[in-house]
Design an enzyme around this catalytic site. Structure first.
Site, PDB file in Angstrom:
ATOM      1  N   GLU A 154      54.760  -4.403 -12.984  1.00 24.91           N
ATOM      2  CA  GLU A 154      53.894  -2.503 -13.814  1.00 24.91           C
ATOM      3  C   GLU A 154      53.546  -2.771 -14.253  1.00 24.91           C
ATOM      4  OE1 GLU A 154      56.627   1.569 -12.858  1.00 24.91           O
ATOM      5  OE2 GLU A 154      56.981  -0.020 -14.803  1.00 24.91           O
ATOM      6  N   GLY A 174      64.286  -3.255 -18.808  1.00 26.95           N
ATOM      7  CA  GLY A 174      65.786  -3.539 -18.411  1.00 26.95           C
ATOM      8  C   GLY A 174      65.389  -3.783 -16.925  1.00 26.95           C
ATOM      9  N   ALA A 175      64.924  -3.430 -16.128  1.00 28.63           N
ATOM     10  CA  ALA A 175      64.435  -3.563 -14.795  1.00 28.63           C
ATOM     11  C   ALA A 175      62.961  -2.554 -13.695  1.00 28.63           C
ATOM     12  CB  ALA A 175      65.997  -2.646 -13.897  1.00 28.63           C
ATOM     13  N   MET A 176      63.509  -3.189 -12.675  1.00 28.62           N
ATOM     14  CA  MET A 176      62.566  -2.826 -12.197  1.00 28.62           C
ATOM     15  C   MET A 176      62.455  -2.344 -10.595  1.00 28.62           C
ATOM     16  SD  MET A 176      58.883  -2.077 -12.360  1.00 28.62           S
ATOM     17  CE  MET A 176      57.964  -1.481 -11.003  1.00 28.62           C
ATOM     18  N   GLU A 177      62.509  -0.850 -10.057  1.00 23.52           N
ATOM     19  CA  GLU A 177      63.184  -0.332  -9.051  1.00 23.52           C
ATOM     20  C   GLU A 177      62.063  -1.501  -7.516  1.00 23.52           C
ATOM     21  OE1 GLU A 177      59.331   2.004 -10.548  1.00 23.52           O
ATOM     22  OE2 GLU A 177      60.952   0.583 -11.450  1.00 23.52           O
ATOM     23  N   ASN A 178      61.634  -2.240  -7.603  1.00 24.45           N
ATOM     24  CA  ASN A 178      61.149  -2.724  -6.106  1.00 24.45           C
ATOM     25  C   ASN A 178      61.993  -2.189  -5.067  1.00 24.45           C
ATOM     26  OD1 ASN A 178      59.782  -4.666  -8.252  1.00 24.45           O
ATOM     27  ND2 ASN A 178      61.259  -5.573  -7.928  1.00 24.45           N
ATOM     28  N   HIS A 202      69.656   4.586 -12.417  1.00 20.61           N
ATOM     29  CA  HIS A 202      68.187   5.099 -12.912  1.00 20.61           C
ATOM     30  C   HIS A 202      67.440   4.171 -11.624  1.00 20.61           C
ATOM     31  CE1 HIS A 202      64.579   5.761 -15.488  1.00 20.61           C
ATOM     32  NE2 HIS A 202      63.739   4.680 -14.937  1.00 20.61           N
ATOM     33  N   GLU A 203      66.789   2.658 -11.570  1.00 15.18           N
ATOM     34  CA  GLU A 203      66.012   2.332 -10.258  1.00 15.18           C
ATOM     35  C   GLU A 203      66.598   2.742  -8.956  1.00 15.18           C
ATOM     36  OE1 GLU A 203      64.120   0.008 -11.891  1.00 15.18           O
ATOM     37  OE2 GLU A 203      64.957   0.851 -13.595  1.00 15.18           O
ATOM     38  N   GLU A 234      59.314   8.387 -13.471  1.00 14.49           N
ATOM     39  CA  GLU A 234      60.109   7.644 -14.611  1.00 14.49           C
ATOM     40  C   GLU A 234      60.669   8.659 -15.218  1.00 14.49           C
ATOM     41  OE1 GLU A 234      61.385   5.119 -14.992  1.00 14.49           O
ATOM     42  OE2 GLU A 234      59.133   3.511 -14.259  1.00 14.49           O
TER      43      GLU A 234
END
Length: 853
Positions: free
Chosen positions: A134, A273-277, A307-308, A330
């Site tokens: 992203e 922090g993280a990624m929503e794959n 969140h993810e 987001e």
């Protein structure tokens, strides 16, 4: 590279022309594990794309950033890579109605956390890979149409060393030795495809749920980290929060989780922090805690997990058409992550953290010259990268929280359910969401949207009360200021002292509209000692106090019994300090008086960070030395008073290390390290040892040998980052020259070590030592922006801005650079403008504090 910064207009044109039917992506990453390999180290990437063109005979392009392309075939015809590939795009001439493109390329492993990142574990030499895309870095791994509205299904095939495991978005379809083939995905956007590969430690679980139709949903769960972190990995707690979240979202969304399995990979050197794959979420591995941490850290991890997870629906199932509507994923994920955490997990005080921490991020961003509406004007990919900010996340979440109150929770959730069903696997814009919410709530949301989503800036709400001779309220009004006066649903709370407690005795909710709103319900109430506007944090605003309330907070803030009200008051006092309405030393005094009574750990940690900022940046230079002694003495006092072994003790120990000032402070830190000093109950584990060592390095109390000895105790990836930071923190001109060269003049360091070096370089106690780098900074940043990846460019431009040179000359230097570089990249100019604005705020705050001298 030419064409690397895709514009919105180009994306619109391509989306009107093309429809993508599917991708087949083959990656051969065996080269990642080779001990001797040329640089740049590359891997083979072969992509087959099947797509249609609305206008046969037209031309377009595919996206690819790669060192070289071996072959390009379009509809069976071989194209010359030297002609059609320019380093970031593959030209596609003479398209047919139906097309097949095959691109065979050599792509580069990343050391910046963008694309396919390669990491070598210094502890055992093992190699780990993961992807991060992203907003637009999938093109660093395979040829594609890199924009969110050209969704398609994907089939991934990865050949890796035979002793590795490989994960992707979907389950494994088959494995033949080191070759892994994965089930075809649902239609998704390029930026959320994923590959994770290496000898990861993996744990598994299973989520089951009976659906309304009587069928049973089963979701295989996985969690992985590097093998050397396995001894610290608490997968059981991760799975617990994951299952609680899946229960919550299934209960409220009425749309079963759509992506099969649910893996969560905790990976090294992660920028985010993280990624929503979908099906393969990636997290920064710092969420695997190597030492004792507070419950605030576990809460933060739970919030990120949820969140993810919210993104599986908001963002993955339904995706914004272009980055203008980034908030459609987001803001919702930020809001739903907090809501689910509070209602479904053990972290019941999550809204306190949200009010005190997340919204502080939003308030800062919304007062910068670069502020923008929640639904933003994103011209290109560089704009998009910079808009992952406090407005898009926390302001948007705050506004959604207010929308829930405005439209009604049931109507809001029913609108969400219709939104998913209506737009599943598609792309949306603002109007698509508003239309379903208008259907379910019966409200006209156009005016609400114009005020809250389509305008920028934060309002200030201030109470004004009139009293009669008996001390009762005759009228209490709320005054609103701001460029755009918005409708606010707020609660106004009246507080008084009852014994040693400051408690609320009256509350009224009111719709604040326009510049002045009377709170009629509170007429006749007895005189309060504190009036709190936006009690319960129902809206997004800055709050101010009348003089009596402000005096009450100076003397009794710690007596407020409600943790959310207390957090709101801390935030408001900090806002006043940033706005030069409250002297920095007065804020520090409130911290010294009442931080020791703060029960909420997340709030306490935020207050500690604010106190340091107040001292380092906002206090008058003439008071810094005295203020530093006072703050470190306060930290040591509270450290000795806290319960042995408690998380409060750990938090105060870290704050004491960060504020250590005197020779006696440094002796104590050294004693805690070598065992000659002891504080009852304080476990000086490895992470705390590094926290104690860094101030000793920065003040020249310890040397390179001692830092090296600490690395020998902790010869890990985390230890290496700490060591690099400590080395760069030393007060030596030669050290600073070396650190500057490693970050600005070379690209040899990985993203994590760049960040560690920058963090160590700028020390508040070394203003004179680093003063010469002000000119070097402005001479270097345009070149750095042009030559380095956008992530590293952002790190350098923001991290090395000479903010510690807090004088008019530095402000003038920033203004001079902006005036002389009108044609610099807009994203680069935005970053400099933001840093310049922070510096101007610093000078105003210092001037306000100096009045107290």
């Amino acid at each position: 590279m030419p064409g690397e910064n895709l514009s919105r207009d180009e994306a619109d044109e391509r989306a009107a022309l093309l429809s993508v039917d599917g991708y087949e992506v083959f990656l051969d990453v065996r080269s990642a594990a080779e001990e001797q390999a040329p640089e740049p180290r590359t891997f083979r990437s072969v992509t087959t794309i099947r797509f249609r063109a609305a206008e046969p005979g037209s031309a377009s392009f595919a996206d690819l950033i790669a060192p070289s392309v071996t072959a390009v075939t379009l509809n069976g015809e071989e194209l010359d890579p030297a002609v059609v590939f320019d380093g970031s795009r593959v030209a596609l001439p003479a398209l047919r109605a139906e097309n097949v493109l095959v691109v065979d390329a050599q792509c580069a492993y990343s050391r910046t956390g963008e694309g396919l990142h390669r990491f070598v574990d210094p502890e055992d030499g093992e190699v780990y890979l993961y992807t991060q895309y992203e907003p637009a870095d999938a093109r660093r791994v395979f040829a594609n149409f890199e924009q969110p509205d050209l969704k398609a299904p994907y089939r991934f095939e990865v050949t890796a060393p035979e002793d590795w495991t490989v994960w992707s978005n979907e389950a494994v379809a088959s494995r033949d030795g080191g070759t892994w083939r994965f089930v075809e995905t649902k239609p998704i956007s390029t930026y959320i495809t994923a590959v994770v590969a290496g000898p990861y430690h993996h744990e598994s679980d299973l989520y089951t749920r009976v659906l309304p139709d009587g069928s049973t949903l089963e979701i295989p769960l996985g969690a992985m980290c590097r093998k050397s972190l396995a001894k610290h990995f608490d997968a059981d707690d991760i799975f617990l929060v994951t299952k609680q979240g899946l229960d919550f979202f299934h209960e409220h969304f009425d749309y079963p989780y759509p992506f099969g399995k649910y893996d969560q990979a905790f990976v090294p050197e992660y920028n985010l922090g993280a990624m929503e794959n979908p099906g393969c979420v990636t997290f920064r591995e710092e969420f695997v805690f190597r030492g004792k941490v507070t419950q605030a850290s576990y809460e933060r991890r739970a919030n990120v997990i949820l969140h993810e997870m919210a993104h599986m629906w908001f963002g993955d199932l339904v995706t914004m058409r272009w980055w203008d509507d980034l908030w459609l994923k987001e803001s919702f994920a930020d809001f739903m992550g907090s809501l689910s955490m509070v209602e479904a997990t053990r972290f019941r005080n999550g809204w306190v953290t949200f009010a005190n921490n997340r919204k502080a991020w939003a308030y800062r961003a919304d007062q910068l010259p670069s502020t923008h509406p929640i639904t933003a004007d994103i011209r290109d990919l560089e704009d998009a990268k910079l808009n992952f900010d406090g407005i898009t996340y926390a302001k948007g979440a705050s506004v959604l929280k207010q929308l829930v109150a405005y439209a009604g929770r049931d109507a809001f959730l029913e609108g969400v359910r219709r939104y998913f069903k209506r737009h599943a696997y598609g792309n949306t814009q603002l109007g698509d969401l508003l239309s379903v919410l208008e259907e379910t709530s019966g409200r006209d949301l156009a005016a609400w949207s114009r005020s809250w989503l389509e305008t920028a800036g934060v309002n200030t709400l201030t109470p004004v009360a009139v009293y009669d001779a008996e001390g009762r309220i005759t009228e209490l009004a709320v005054l609103q200021k701001g460029d755009e006066l918005r409708p606010h649903r707020v609660a106004v709370g009246l507080y008084r002292l009852e014994g040693s407690d400051l408690v609320r005795y009256a509350r009224a909710e009111v719709d604040v509209v326009g510049a002045r709103t009377v709170v009629a319900e509170l007429a006749g109430a007895e005189r309060p000692t504190l009036v709190l506007v936006n009690d319960d944090d129902l809206t997004y605003c800055k709050i101010r106090f009348d003089e009596v309330s402000l005096d009450t907070l100076r003397s009794h803030l710690g007596a407020i019994t409600d943790p959310l009200a207390r957090a709101l008051c801390w935030s408001a006092l900090w806002s006043m300090t940033r706005d030069a309405l409250m002297p920095a030393r007065d804020f520090v005094a409130v911290v010294m008086d009442f931080a020791g009574r703060e029960s909420d750990m997340g709030v306490l940690q935020m207050v500690h960070a604010w106190a340091r900022t107040a001292l380092v940046h906002y206090a008058a230079p003439s008071w810094r030395e005295e203020g530093g002694r006072l703050l470190s003495a306060c930290a040591l006092r509270e450290l000795r008073l806290t319960e042995p072994g408690s998380e409060h003790q750990l938090t105060w120990a870290r704050f004491f290390a960060a504020t250590a000032t005197t020779h006696a402070d440094f002796q104590l830190l050294q004693g805690l390290l070598d065992g000659s000093a002891r504080i009852d109950g304080l476990d000086v584990d490895q992470e705390l040892r590094w926290a104690l060592l860094e101030p000793l390095a920065a003040h020249g109390v310890t040397d390179e040998a001692a830092i090296g000895a600490e690395l020998a105790r902790d010869d890990t990836a985390s230890g290496k980052r700490h060591q690099v930071r400590c080395l760069a923190a030393r007060p030596s001109a030669a050290v600073k020259d070396q650190a500057w060269a490693q970050v600005v003049e070379s690209d040899a360091l990985s993203n994590a070590l760049v960040a560690a070096t920058i963090s160590g370089f700028a020390q508040a106690s070394q203003r004179e030592l680093i003063a010469p780098y002000t000119r070097k900074y402005f001479d270097s940043i345009e070149r750095v922006w042009a030559e380095r990846s956008i992530q590293i460019g952002m790190d350098v431009v923001q991290g090395l801005f000479p903010g510690l040179q807090d004088d008019q000359a530095t402000l003038d230097a920033a203004d001079g650079w902006l005036a002389s570089h009108p044609d610099a990249a807009p994203a680069l100019r935005r970053l400099v403008i933001e840093e310049r604005d922070d510096l101007a705020r610093v000078l105003r705050a210092q001037q306000r504090d100096a009045v107290r001298d």
